[in-house]
Design an enzyme around this catalytic site. Structure first.
Site, short mmCIF file in Angstrom:
data_model
loop_
_atom_site.label_atom_id
_atom_site.label_comp_id
_atom_site.label_asym_id
_atom_site.label_seq_id
_atom_site.Cartn_x
_atom_site.Cartn_y
_atom_site.Cartn_z
N HIS A 1 14.68 24.65 7.30
CA HIS A 1 14.78 24.23 8.79
C HIS A 1 15.96 24.24 9.17
O HIS A 1 16.55 24.63 10.10
CB HIS A 1 13.55 23.26 9.10
N GLU B 1 17.11 11.05 10.71
CA GLU B 1 15.89 10.77 11.16
C GLU B 1 14.79 10.90 9.81
O GLU B 1 14.12 10.16 9.89
CB GLU B 1 15.34 11.81 11.93
N ASP B 2 15.19 11.76 8.90
CA ASP B 2 14.21 12.14 7.80
C ASP B 2 14.52 11.50 6.47
O ASP B 2 13.92 11.77 5.36
CB ASP B 2 13.55 13.44 7.83
N1 LIG Z 1 6.29 23.25 13.08
C1 LIG Z 1 6.42 22.57 12.03
N2 LIG Z 1 7.24 21.49 12.02
C2 LIG Z 1 7.40 20.79 10.80
C3 LIG Z 1 6.99 21.43 9.73
N3 LIG Z 1 7.44 20.52 8.70
C4 LIG Z 1 7.87 19.49 9.38
N4 LIG Z 1 7.88 19.71 10.74
C5 LIG Z 1 8.53 18.77 11.40
O1 LIG Z 1 7.60 17.92 12.23
C6 LIG Z 1 7.93 17.59 13.47
C7 LIG Z 1 6.97 17.64 14.35
O2 LIG Z 1 5.86 17.02 13.93
P1 LIG Z 1 5.27 15.62 14.89
O3 LIG Z 1 4.27 15.25 14.20
O4 LIG Z 1 5.29 16.15 16.21
O5 LIG Z 1 6.56 14.74 14.70
P2 LIG Z 1 7.01 13.51 13.95
O6 LIG Z 1 6.91 14.24 12.58
O7 LIG Z 1 8.29 13.26 14.61
O8 LIG Z 1 6.00 12.51 13.88
C8 LIG Z 1 9.15 18.26 13.64
O9 LIG Z 1 10.29 17.42 13.80
P3 LIG Z 1 11.80 17.40 14.31
O10 LIG Z 1 12.73 18.50 13.49
O11 LIG Z 1 12.41 16.18 14.36
O12 LIG Z 1 11.51 18.10 15.81
P4 LIG Z 1 10.81 17.54 16.92
O13 LIG Z 1 9.79 16.36 16.48
O14 LIG Z 1 12.12 16.96 17.78
O15 LIG Z 1 10.47 18.96 17.48
C9 LIG Z 1 9.29 19.35 12.72
O16 LIG Z 1 10.66 19.50 12.01
C10 LIG Z 1 6.26 22.58 9.63
O17 LIG Z 1 5.99 22.96 8.49
N5 LIG Z 1 6.16 23.21 10.80
MN LIG Z 2 14.35 19.50 13.36
#
Ligand SMILES: Nc1nc2c(ncn2[C@@H]2O[C@H](COP(=O)(O)OP(=O)(O)O)[C@@H](OP(=O)(O)OP(=O)(O)O)[C@H]2O)c(=O)[nH]1
Ligand SMILES: [Mn+2]
Length: 179
Positions: free
Chosen positions: A36, A66-67
């Site tokens: 990603h 964050e992660d």
């Molecule tokens: N679509 C998708 N997302 C995935 C996957 N694996 C991990 N993610 C991550 O999950 C986050 C979105 O999930 P949510 O349930 O809405 O948020 P959360 O993890 O922050 O609780 C995104 O975080 P983020 O990068 O911090 O972005 P955002 O929350 O700012 O969009 C995304 O990167 C996957 O297989 N598909």
């Molecule tokens: Mn991200």
């Protein structure tokens, strides 16, 4: 760090992120997480035409604090304050309730720096593309729909940042009848 040439600094960002995310998978439970951040940096360089290494490195590092156990101090030490500032802007405060975090992303999008907006747009684009390919394990169709609706609100507050990335995002929103 300051003595490294731009390509070396970029490689260090890639290696640092890969090391930090090494044990993690995406929520499809099969893709290595590092794919990603690599996608986000690649979207910026290849599709967005961004050549500013600070933005590309911030993209590689954007989910480390964050992660993973990464701290902003570590990022600043290794990559300097400009890159650290971008990462700070795109990092959610995980101590907040999820609803509040999601609300704050919409709000903060509007007042973010141009560089943070670029990383955020590419982040959303890659997450939406992932969602279109294979939904995270356990996400109902309603949850997926909600993510599109929320992502559009965040993107709407960053318009006028990058024509190419916004065009790609709009194609996705149009296909979902949100535009
Ligand atoms: N679509 C998708 N997302 C995935 C996957 N694996 C991990 N993610 C991550 O999950 C986050 C979105 O999930 P949510 O349930 O809405 O948020 P959360 O993890 O922050 O609780 C995104 O975080 P983020 O990068 O911090 O972005 P955002 O929350 O700012 O969009 C995304 O990167 C996957 O297989 N598909
Ligand atoms: Mn991200």
């Amino acid at each position: 760090m300051e003595t490294l040439h731009p390509t070396a600094k970029l490689m260090h960002g890639l290696q640092f992120a890969a090391s930090k995310h090494r044990t993690q998978l995406r929520k499809d439970n099969e893709t290595p997480y590092i794919n990603h951040p690599i996608n986000v940096a690649t979207i910026l360089a290849v599709e967005g035409g961004i050549s500013d290494e600070n933005v590309l490195i911030a993209a590689l590092l954007h989910d480390t604090v964050e992660d993973t156990d990464t701290t902003f101090e570590e990022i600043e030490q290794h990559f300097g304050e400009d890159i650290c500032a971008i990462v700070r802007e795109v990092t959610d405060d995980k101590t907040l309730e999820k609803q509040e975090r999601k609300r704050l992303q919409i709000e903060h999008a509007a007042s973010s720096s141009e560089n943070a907006k670029l990383v955020k747009l590419a982040d959303k684009l890659d997450n939406l593309r992932d969602l279109g390919r294979k939904a995270p394990i356990g996400w109902t169709p309603e949850r997926q729909e909600q993510y599109y609706v929320w992502a559009k609100k965040v993107v709407d507050n960053m318009r006028g940042t990058n024509v190419e990335l916004e065009r790609e995002l709009d194609e996705i929103f149009k296909a979902k009848k949100l535009l």
